[in-house]
Motif scaffolding. Structure first.
Motif, PDB file in Angstrom:
ATOM      1  N   VAL A 102      -5.510   8.376 -13.561  1.00 31.92           N
ATOM      2  CA  VAL A 102      -6.446   8.227 -12.441  1.00 31.92           C
ATOM      3  C   VAL A 102      -5.965   9.113 -11.297  1.00 31.92           C
ATOM      4  CG1 VAL A 102      -7.477   6.578 -10.809  1.00 31.92           C
ATOM      5  CG2 VAL A 102      -6.835   5.819 -13.110  1.00 31.92           C
ATOM      6  N   ARG A 131       0.844  -1.201   0.000  1.00 30.45           N
ATOM      7  CA  ARG A 131       0.000   0.000   0.000  1.00 30.45           C
ATOM      8  C   ARG A 131       0.877   1.248   0.000  1.00 30.45           C
ATOM      9  NH1 ARG A 131      -4.663   0.503  -1.654  1.00 30.45           N
ATOM     10  NH2 ARG A 131      -5.503  -1.183  -0.364  1.00 30.45           N
ATOM     11  N   PHE A 178      -7.182  -3.247 -14.973  1.00 35.92           N
ATOM     12  CA  PHE A 178      -7.334  -2.111 -14.056  1.00 35.92           C
ATOM     13  C   PHE A 178      -8.682  -2.286 -13.357  1.00 35.92           C
ATOM     14  CE2 PHE A 178      -9.328   2.197 -13.714  1.00 35.92           C
ATOM     15  CZ  PHE A 178      -8.657   2.568 -12.555  1.00 35.92           C
ATOM     16  N   ARG A 190       1.566  -6.783  -9.339  1.00 42.65           N
ATOM     17  CA  ARG A 190       1.926  -6.240  -8.019  1.00 42.65           C
ATOM     18  C   ARG A 190       1.932  -7.303  -6.922  1.00 42.65           C
ATOM     19  NH1 ARG A 190      -3.258  -2.799  -5.696  1.00 42.65           N
ATOM     20  NH2 ARG A 190      -4.841  -4.417  -5.901  1.00 42.65           N
ATOM     21  N   GLN A 207      -8.366  -7.667  -8.346  1.00 42.64           N
ATOM     22  CA  GLN A 207      -8.308  -6.269  -8.791  1.00 42.64           C
ATOM     23  C   GLN A 207      -6.872  -5.867  -9.132  1.00 42.64           C
ATOM     24  OE1 GLN A 207     -10.714  -3.168  -7.750  1.00 42.64           O
ATOM     25  NE2 GLN A 207      -9.340  -2.118  -6.362  1.00 42.64           N
ATOM     26  N   HIS A 208      -6.712  -5.159 -10.246  1.00 46.04           N
ATOM     27  CA  HIS A 208      -5.429  -4.595 -10.702  1.00 46.04           C
ATOM     28  C   HIS A 208      -4.403  -5.652 -11.150  1.00 46.04           C
ATOM     29  CE1 HIS A 208      -7.032  -0.814  -9.578  1.00 46.04           C
ATOM     30  NE2 HIS A 208      -6.390  -0.565  -8.466  1.00 46.04           N
ATOM     31  N   ASP A 232     -12.091   9.249  -6.713  1.00 45.43           N
ATOM     32  CA  ASP A 232     -11.672   8.122  -7.559  1.00 45.43           C
ATOM     33  C   ASP A 232     -12.110   8.449  -8.988  1.00 45.43           C
ATOM     34  OD1 ASP A 232     -10.861   5.716  -8.551  1.00 45.43           O
ATOM     35  OD2 ASP A 232     -12.138   4.458  -7.277  1.00 45.43           O
ATOM     36  N   HIS A 254       0.686   3.001 -10.367  1.00 41.94           N
ATOM     37  CA  HIS A 254      -0.273   3.471  -9.344  1.00 41.94           C
ATOM     38  C   HIS A 254       0.495   4.322  -8.318  1.00 41.94           C
ATOM     39  CE1 HIS A 254      -3.464   3.325  -6.370  1.00 41.94           C
ATOM     40  NE2 HIS A 254      -4.181   2.484  -7.093  1.00 41.94           N
ATOM     41  N   GLU A 313      -2.084   8.354 -11.217  1.00 42.87           N
ATOM     42  CA  GLU A 313      -1.774   7.049 -11.810  1.00 42.87           C
ATOM     43  C   GLU A 313      -1.863   7.098 -13.333  1.00 42.87           C
ATOM     44  OE1 GLU A 313      -4.645   4.332 -10.022  1.00 42.87           O
ATOM     45  OE2 GLU A 313      -4.761   5.632  -8.293  1.00 42.87           O
ATOM     46  N   LYS A 339     -15.759   7.370 -10.362  1.00 46.52           N
ATOM     47  CA  LYS A 339     -16.139   6.075  -9.782  1.00 46.52           C
ATOM     48  C   LYS A 339     -16.825   6.238  -8.429  1.00 46.52           C
ATOM     49  CE  LYS A 339     -12.934   2.689 -10.581  1.00 46.52           C
ATOM     50  NZ  LYS A 339     -11.543   2.183 -10.665  1.00 46.52           N
ATOM     51  N   TYR A 342       1.770   6.654  -5.594  1.00 43.57           N
ATOM     52  CA  TYR A 342       1.323   7.328  -4.373  1.00 43.57           C
ATOM     53  C   TYR A 342       2.313   8.463  -4.093  1.00 43.57           C
ATOM     54  CZ  TYR A 342      -1.668   3.302  -2.950  1.00 43.57           C
ATOM     55  OH  TYR A 342      -2.628   2.309  -2.872  1.00 43.57           O
ATOM     56  N   TRP A 383      -6.729   9.375  -7.223  1.00 42.04           N
ATOM     57  CA  TRP A 383      -7.418   8.609  -6.163  1.00 42.04           C
ATOM     58  C   TRP A 383      -6.919   9.026  -4.785  1.00 42.04           C
ATOM     59  CZ3 TRP A 383      -5.489   4.496  -2.824  1.00 42.04           C
ATOM     60  CH2 TRP A 383      -6.500   3.838  -2.101  1.00 42.04           C
TER      61      TRP A 383
HETATM   62  C1  BG6 Z   1      -7.439   3.049  -7.926  1.00 47.03           C
HETATM   63  C2  BG6 Z   1      -8.853   2.675  -8.310  1.00 47.03           C
HETATM   64  O1  BG6 Z   1      -6.618   2.955  -9.050  1.00 47.03           O
HETATM   65  O2  BG6 Z   1      -6.955   2.120  -6.949  1.00 47.03           O
HETATM   66  C3  BG6 Z   1      -9.728   2.650  -7.074  1.00 47.03           C
HETATM   67  O3  BG6 Z   1      -9.358   3.628  -9.246  1.00 47.03           O
HETATM   68  C4  BG6 Z   1      -9.129   1.700  -6.034  1.00 47.03           C
HETATM   69  O4  BG6 Z   1     -11.037   2.228  -7.431  1.00 47.03           O
HETATM   70  C5  BG6 Z   1      -7.704   2.132  -5.746  1.00 47.03           C
HETATM   71  O5  BG6 Z   1      -9.908   1.762  -4.856  1.00 47.03           O
HETATM   72  C6  BG6 Z   1      -6.981   1.245  -4.733  1.00 47.03           C
HETATM   73  O6  BG6 Z   1      -7.067  -0.084  -5.133  1.00 47.03           O
HETATM   74  P1  BG6 Z   1      -6.476  -1.242  -4.234  1.00 47.03           P
HETATM   75  O7  BG6 Z   1      -6.843  -2.518  -4.927  1.00 47.03           O
HETATM   76  O8  BG6 Z   1      -5.006  -1.034  -4.172  1.00 47.03           O
HETATM   77  O9  BG6 Z   1      -7.117  -1.109  -2.883  1.00 47.03           O
END
Ligand code: BG6
Length: 311
Positions: free
Chosen positions: A259, A52, A62, A80, A75-76, A217, A165, A286, A194, A167, A261
């Motif tokens: 993106v 994270r 994605f 990763r 997801q994603h 988002d 992605h 992102e 979103k 941060y 977020w």
């Molecule tokens: C972003 C998405 O790229 O990642 C969001 O648009 C998502 O919808 C966020 O909540 C974090 O994703 P994850 O899977 O790392 O919790």
């Protein structure tokens, strides 16, 4: 070999740190010692889930799998969620820059492929799906470059999305302070919201920056004919960093979307790997090949290059 490696550009003092899990860049320090990336204090660094913070890599999907597809890929995607290999001899520290490269072959993945999709263990062989990912990271006096390359090593073409992605760290707990934290440069991009779907379809105004208030988002899809992403991000303390990204599929430039977020306070408290108050300390910007699903023919490469200019 240790799971975390620090690469320092001796000439300038800039450095980055990278974890083999997900080839996740965890830290990028400018020569003045400022940390440009955010990592949650509750992030899991033991391989139990995607890290994270830093720069997790999103590939080949994605978000969640397409509705109705039956795919159970998380997801994603899987990039990763697997341990990458440091390319032997790739670590270097020269006058112009320092860097290292990591790779991941689909056949070396242990997690994240799910079932009912062309990437799954049960289908990949018969479907002719194969890929090799390479992440090349370079740091110099003013910037960090992360170049993600996907090579189709299979016998069939595949469609995909890919993102970095990122941060970004926000100083002074200022993520929700519009004067301090904002993304400039997305004017003309069309928005998929979103959080509030009624706002989807709008075009980002040229006069306004994208800012954070509660959960944000938003997917910003590139305007027609506009390939390069160039944004300026206010990161607190009166400071801004510039972020640029370029995409290429099978030797042709492709447009890069973006993106933005931030989980906001409520979602932050529900996330097990995110400090309750840390939504104030970050903004995700992102860049990605999104809004269309390019097809990568066998033997060809796709690349997504991100450059963060810290000064
Ligand atoms: C972003 C998405 O790229 O990642 C969001 O648009 C998502 O919808 C966020 O909540 C974090 O994703 P994850 O899977 O790392 O919790």
């Amino acid at each position: 070999m240790s799971d975390v490696q620090t690469i320092t550009h001796s000439k300038s003092g800039a450095s980055f740190r990278i974890h083999r899990f997900g080839a996740t860049v965890l830290s990028y320090k400018s020569p003045d010692g400022r940390e440009n990336l955010f990592v949650s204090r509750d992030a899991k660094l033991d391989g139990s889930k995607a890290i994270r913070g830093g720069i997790p890599l999103v590939f080949p999907i994605f978000g969640p799998p397409k509705e109705g597809s039956g795919s159970t890929m998380p997801q994603h995607g899987f990039a990763r969620n697997n341990v990458w290999t440091v390319k032997p001899g790739s670590a270097h520290d020269e006058d112009s820059h320092a860097g290292v490269a990591l790779t991941l072959d689909l056949t070396d993945t242990k997690a994240g492929r799910g079932e009912n999709n062309p990437w799954s263990e049960s289908q990949a062989k018969t479907d002719g799906t194969g890929c090799r990912l390479t992440l090349d990271v370079k740091v110099d006096a003013t910037s960090l470059t992360t170049n993600l390359v996907v090579e189709n090593t299979g016998t069939d073409g595949f469609d995909f999305n890919m993102l970095q992605h990122t941060y970004l760290a926000v100083d002074g707990r200022a993520a929700e302070d519009k004067d301090q934290c904002h993304v400039h440069g997305l004017g003309g991009y069309s928005i998929i919201d979103k959080v509030d779907s009624s706002k989807s379809g709008a075009t980002q105004s040229y006069d306004e920056d994208v800012t954070i208030s509660g959960m944000v988002d938003k997917v910003h899809i590139h305007p027609e004919g506009h390939n390069t992403l160039k944004v300026k991000v206010g990161v607190g303390g009166g400071k801004a960093v510039r972020l640029e990204a370029y995409g290429e599929v099978a030797d042709s430039p492709v447009p890069v979307s973006c993106v933005v977020w931030n989980p906001g306070k409520d979602a932050a408290t529900k996330m097990g790997d995110f400090g309750d108050d840390q939504y104030q300390d970050m903004i995700c910007v992102e860049p990605g090949l999104l809004g269309h699903e390019p097809v990568l023919p066998p033997g060809k490469e796709a690349r997504l290059t991100q450059i963060i200019f810290s000064s």
